[in-house]
Design a protein around this motif. Structure first.
Motif, PDB file in Angstrom:
ATOM      1  N   PHE A 199       0.834  -1.199   0.000  1.00 60.18           N
ATOM      2  CA  PHE A 199       0.000   0.000   0.000  1.00 60.18           C
ATOM      3  C   PHE A 199       0.872   1.254   0.000  1.00 60.18           C
ATOM      4  O   PHE A 199       0.573   2.232  -0.702  1.00 60.18           O
ATOM      5  N   GLU A 200       1.974   1.244   0.744  1.00 58.36           N
ATOM      6  CA  GLU A 200       2.882   2.390   0.758  1.00 58.36           C
ATOM      7  C   GLU A 200       3.468   2.635  -0.628  1.00 58.36           C
ATOM      8  O   GLU A 200       3.669   3.785  -1.035  1.00 58.36           O
ATOM      9  N   GLY A 201       3.758   1.546  -1.352  1.00 53.41           N
ATOM     10  CA  GLY A 201       4.250   1.698  -2.716  1.00 53.41           C
ATOM     11  C   GLY A 201       3.211   2.326  -3.629  1.00 53.41           C
ATOM     12  O   GLY A 201       3.538   3.165  -4.486  1.00 53.41           O
ATOM     13  N   TYR A 202       1.971   1.928  -3.447  1.00 53.07           N
ATOM     14  CA  TYR A 202       0.834   2.517  -4.203  1.00 53.07           C
ATOM     15  C   TYR A 202       0.754   4.009  -3.925  1.00 53.07           C
ATOM     16  O   TYR A 202       0.650   4.831  -4.843  1.00 53.07           O
ATOM     17  N   LYS A 203       0.832   4.382  -2.653  1.00 50.54           N
ATOM     18  CA  LYS A 203       0.733   5.795  -2.283  1.00 50.54           C
ATOM     19  C   LYS A 203       1.899   6.601  -2.842  1.00 50.54           C
ATOM     20  O   LYS A 203       1.728   7.741  -3.298  1.00 50.54           O
ATOM     21  N   LEU A 204       3.113   6.017  -2.799  1.00 47.89           N
ATOM     22  CA  LEU A 204       4.296   6.714  -3.286  1.00 47.89           C
ATOM     23  C   LEU A 204       4.187   7.031  -4.772  1.00 47.89           C
ATOM     24  O   LEU A 204       4.515   8.136  -5.216  1.00 47.89           O
ATOM     25  N   ALA A 205       3.700   6.076  -5.557  1.00 50.73           N
ATOM     26  CA  ALA A 205       3.561   6.308  -6.996  1.00 50.73           C
ATOM     27  C   ALA A 205       2.544   7.414  -7.273  1.00 50.73           C
ATOM     28  O   ALA A 205       2.769   8.280  -8.136  1.00 50.73           O
TER      29      ALA A 205
END
Length: 338
Positions: A199-205
């Motif tokens: 989820f953090e990767g999703y938010k970062l993108a």
């Protein structure tokens, strides 16, 4: 009738103790001629050492437990990821001369008893929460590897993926294909750090693209096909503006595709979908699923390699192993005109 050490001793005309020492690799008290003679007779007679006897003699069972969290459905291999992971671990252990004991664990309190009953040399844990692993740290006294774990307990060696990068790659791919209304499907309320990191990767993108995280685009979904079907239907009913979705597991993604289809929507023409894991099933469906791939063979090999290192040197400090991931582009993502 099975050949015994006594049979070998009688034919070699040596004592039973001499044969036992030679067979079990204790060669200091025997001449090379005696060693060759005993081993030659053992080979000719087809002698097979008793695993139980060797376990008692060496205080090593040569058995590694693979404990799988059993959520209560009674079939720990129902999940394709778990089945594939166990299937990759077994030959890796076999190459090192170890056997695999597979056990589903509904109650983690049963694990110490399993260690004692089977005299396990170590264990690999699949699907356990970090909080579940914590009470076991220091109580088992054997090498332990936790898969997909972020636990900070020094007794455990962690083998996991770069989950955040995987979530980032999946979302970035959708952004690069012109999507802006991108939903997220995963177990948001779960303790598992794996889901949080994806989820953090999703938010970062999204942040890099200058887009806010729309909470109405976040769908809490257990790692199951049925949960994905529910998300697919909710996308149609509640968020028709969504053009793409990143799911934290292939099972969820495939369920989403089916849920969308039951509502008359097409993947990828109406909604694009990206999964995570690259299970074999990702290529069996139509359209074939674009997904974040992990190397299960490398992951299993790393777990076994680190476990063997700890067995050889119990006091050795061993760093966690983090494996990279790679996006595999197939047919479930459509490029939007900008």
């Amino acid at each position: 009738m099975a050949v015994t050490l006594k049979d070998i001793a009688e034919e070699a005309n040596v004592t039973l103790m001499t044969v036992s020492n030679v067979i079990n690799g204790r060669h200091a008290k025997a001449s090379q001629a005696t060693i060759d003679k005993v081993l030659g007779i053992a080979d000719r007679l087809g002698y097979v050492p008793s695993a139980a006897a060797r376990s008692l003699a060496s205080n090593s069972s040569r058995i590694i437990g693979v404990f799988v969290h059993d959520p209560g459905n009674g079939n720990v291999l129902k999940d394709p990821y778990t089945a594939s992971m166990v299937g990759a671990i077994e030959p890796a252990l076999r190459r090192h001369g170890y056997h695999l004991l597979l056990q589903g664990i509904p109650d983690p309190a049963d694990i110490p008893a399993a260690f004692r009953a089977w005299n396990l040399d170590g264990a690999i844990f699949l699907g356990f929460l970090d909080s579940t692993l914590r009470p076991m740290a220091g109580n088992l006294g054997k090498p332990l590897v936790a898969m997909e774990s972020y636990t900070q307990q020094p007794e455990f060696i962690n083998v996991r993926l770069d989950d955040r990068d995987g979530g980032y790659q999946a979302t970035k791919h959708l952004l690069d294909n012109g999507h802006r209304a991108i939903a997220f499907a995963g177990h948001l309320t779960a303790e598992r750090a794996v889901n949080r990191e994806r989820f953090e990767g999703y938010k970062l993108a999204l942040e890099e693209a200058g887009l806010p995280v729309d909470e109405s685009f976040l769908f809490d979904a257990h790692n199951s096909h049925s949960a994905g079907i529910s998300v697919g239907r909710l996308l149609k009913e509640q968020r028709p503006e969504v053009t793409a979705v990143f799911a934290t597991a292939d099972l969820i993604a495939i369920g989403i595709m089916e849920g969308l289809a039951t509502c008359g929507l097409n993947v990828p023409n109406d909604v694009s979908v990206v999964g995570f894991d690259d299970l074999d099933i990702a290529t069996y469906i139509s359209p074939k699923l674009t997904t974040v791939a992990q190397d299960l063979q490398a992951k299993a090999a790393a777990a076994v390699e680190l476990l063997m290192d700890r067995l050889k040197e119990p006091a050795k400090e061993i760093a966690d192993r983090v494996l990279g991931v790679q996006l595999v582009q197939r047919e479930s993502v459509r490029r939007l005109a900008r």
